[in-house]
Design a protein around this motif. Structure first.
Motif, PDB file in Angstrom:
ATOM      1  N   PHE A  18       0.827  -1.199   0.000  1.00  4.97           N
ATOM      2  CA  PHE A  18       0.000   0.000   0.000  1.00  4.97           C
ATOM      3  C   PHE A  18       0.863   1.252   0.000  1.00  4.97           C
ATOM      4  O   PHE A  18       0.561   2.227  -0.699  1.00  4.97           O
ATOM      5  CB  PHE A  18      -0.939   0.013   1.199  1.00  4.97           C
ATOM      6  CG  PHE A  18      -2.002  -1.066   1.169  1.00  4.97           C
ATOM      7  CD1 PHE A  18      -2.132  -1.938   0.104  1.00  4.97           C
ATOM      8  CD2 PHE A  18      -2.863  -1.210   2.223  1.00  4.97           C
ATOM      9  CE1 PHE A  18      -3.107  -2.926   0.081  1.00  4.97           C
ATOM     10  CE2 PHE A  18      -3.854  -2.191   2.220  1.00  4.97           C
ATOM     11  CZ  PHE A  18      -3.973  -3.049   1.150  1.00  4.97           C
ATOM     12  N   ARG A  19       1.955   1.264   0.756  1.00  5.29           N
ATOM     13  CA  ARG A  19       2.868   2.409   0.778  1.00  5.29           C
ATOM     14  C   ARG A  19       3.525   2.605  -0.584  1.00  5.29           C
ATOM     15  O   ARG A  19       3.757   3.738  -1.013  1.00  5.29           O
ATOM     16  CB  ARG A  19       3.927   2.236   1.860  1.00  5.29           C
ATOM     17  CG  ARG A  19       3.433   2.556   3.250  1.00  5.29           C
ATOM     18  CD  ARG A  19       4.560   2.690   4.260  1.00  5.29           C
ATOM     19  NE  ARG A  19       5.501   1.594   4.241  1.00  5.29           N
ATOM     20  CZ  ARG A  19       5.414   0.461   4.949  1.00  5.29           C
ATOM     21  NH1 ARG A  19       4.393   0.289   5.760  1.00  5.29           N
ATOM     22  NH2 ARG A  19       6.323  -0.469   4.872  1.00  5.29           N
ATOM     23  N   TYR A  20       3.844   1.507  -1.282  1.00  7.36           N
ATOM     24  CA  TYR A  20       4.446   1.578  -2.610  1.00  7.36           C
ATOM     25  C   TYR A  20       3.565   2.420  -3.533  1.00  7.36           C
ATOM     26  O   TYR A  20       4.050   3.312  -4.226  1.00  7.36           O
ATOM     27  CB  TYR A  20       4.622   0.159  -3.166  1.00  7.36           C
ATOM     28  CG  TYR A  20       5.048   0.089  -4.601  1.00  7.36           C
ATOM     29  CD1 TYR A  20       6.364   0.319  -4.974  1.00  7.36           C
ATOM     30  CD2 TYR A  20       4.121  -0.214  -5.601  1.00  7.36           C
ATOM     31  CE1 TYR A  20       6.760   0.246  -6.300  1.00  7.36           C
ATOM     32  CE2 TYR A  20       4.499  -0.285  -6.922  1.00  7.36           C
ATOM     33  CZ  TYR A  20       5.819  -0.055  -7.271  1.00  7.36           C
ATOM     34  OH  TYR A  20       6.198  -0.128  -8.582  1.00  7.36           O
ATOM     35  N   PHE A  21       2.264   2.152  -3.513  1.00  8.91           N
ATOM     36  CA  PHE A  21       1.359   2.910  -4.360  1.00  8.91           C
ATOM     37  C   PHE A  21       1.230   4.358  -3.909  1.00  8.91           C
ATOM     38  O   PHE A  21       0.983   5.239  -4.729  1.00  8.91           O
ATOM     39  CB  PHE A  21      -0.018   2.236  -4.415  1.00  8.91           C
ATOM     40  CG  PHE A  21      -0.036   1.009  -5.287  1.00  8.91           C
ATOM     41  CD1 PHE A  21       0.139   1.106  -6.655  1.00  8.91           C
ATOM     42  CD2 PHE A  21      -0.210  -0.238  -4.728  1.00  8.91           C
ATOM     43  CE1 PHE A  21       0.129  -0.016  -7.465  1.00  8.91           C
ATOM     44  CE2 PHE A  21      -0.222  -1.374  -5.525  1.00  8.91           C
ATOM     45  CZ  PHE A  21      -0.054  -1.262  -6.896  1.00  8.91           C
ATOM     46  N   ASP A  22       1.418   4.623  -2.636  1.00  7.55           N
ATOM     47  CA  ASP A  22       1.354   5.996  -2.131  1.00  7.55           C
ATOM     48  C   ASP A  22       2.455   6.877  -2.719  1.00  7.55           C
ATOM     49  O   ASP A  22       2.290   8.087  -2.823  1.00  7.55           O
ATOM     50  CB  ASP A  22       1.447   6.025  -0.610  1.00  7.55           C
ATOM     51  CG  ASP A  22       0.199   5.505   0.075  1.00  7.55           C
ATOM     52  OD1 ASP A  22      -0.862   5.424  -0.593  1.00  7.55           O
ATOM     53  OD2 ASP A  22       0.289   5.156   1.266  1.00  7.55           O
ATOM     54  N   SER A  55      -9.412   0.877  -1.816  1.00  5.56           N
ATOM     55  CA  SER A  55     -10.183   1.596  -0.802  1.00  5.56           C
ATOM     56  C   SER A  55      -9.293   2.315   0.206  1.00  5.56           C
ATOM     57  O   SER A  55      -9.679   3.349   0.743  1.00  5.56           O
ATOM     58  CB  SER A  55     -11.162   0.664  -0.094  1.00  5.56           C
ATOM     59  OG  SER A  55     -10.478  -0.309   0.646  1.00  5.56           O
ATOM     60  N   SER A  56      -8.090   1.796   0.441  1.00  5.88           N
ATOM     61  CA  SER A  56      -7.200   2.449   1.413  1.00  5.88           C
ATOM     62  C   SER A  56      -6.664   3.779   0.882  1.00  5.88           C
ATOM     63  O   SER A  56      -6.261   4.625   1.660  1.00  5.88           O
ATOM     64  CB  SER A  56      -6.037   1.531   1.797  1.00  5.88           C
ATOM     65  OG  SER A  56      -5.079   1.489   0.758  1.00  5.88           O
ATOM     66  N   SER A  57      -6.672   3.945  -0.425  1.00  5.02           N
ATOM     67  CA  SER A  57      -6.195   5.202  -0.990  1.00  5.02           C
ATOM     68  C   SER A  57      -7.321   5.987  -1.633  1.00  5.02           C
ATOM     69  O   SER A  57      -7.080   6.881  -2.407  1.00  5.02           O
ATOM     70  CB  SER A  57      -5.096   4.921  -2.019  1.00  5.02           C
ATOM     71  OG  SER A  57      -5.658   4.235  -3.107  1.00  5.02           O
TER      72      SER A  57
END
Length: 62
Positions: A18-22, A55-57
């Motif tokens: 998830f952080r990678y996509f951030d 959904s997290s982003s």
């Protein structure tokens, strides 16, 4: 496993993903995530993780 039966290593890897996509351009990250949902050979677990990443982003191109 942690005290509620979840694999901590899995949760750590998921958080890293998830952080990678951030750190990516928002439009590119959204295109990749939604594009993966169109893949025919996803397992149910993979679909669930990708959906959670969206959904997290917030999953909205904006």
């Amino acid at each position: 496993m942690n005290e509620i039966g979840e694999d901590q290593e899995f949760k750590d890897r998921q958080a890293t993903l998830f952080r990678y996509f951030d750190f990516m351009d928002r439009h590119q990250a959204t295109a990749i995530r939604y594009g993966q949902l169109l893949t025919d050979d996803l397992t149910g677990a993979q679909f669930k993780i990708i959906s959670k990443a969206i959904s997290s982003s917030d999953g909205v191109i904006g």
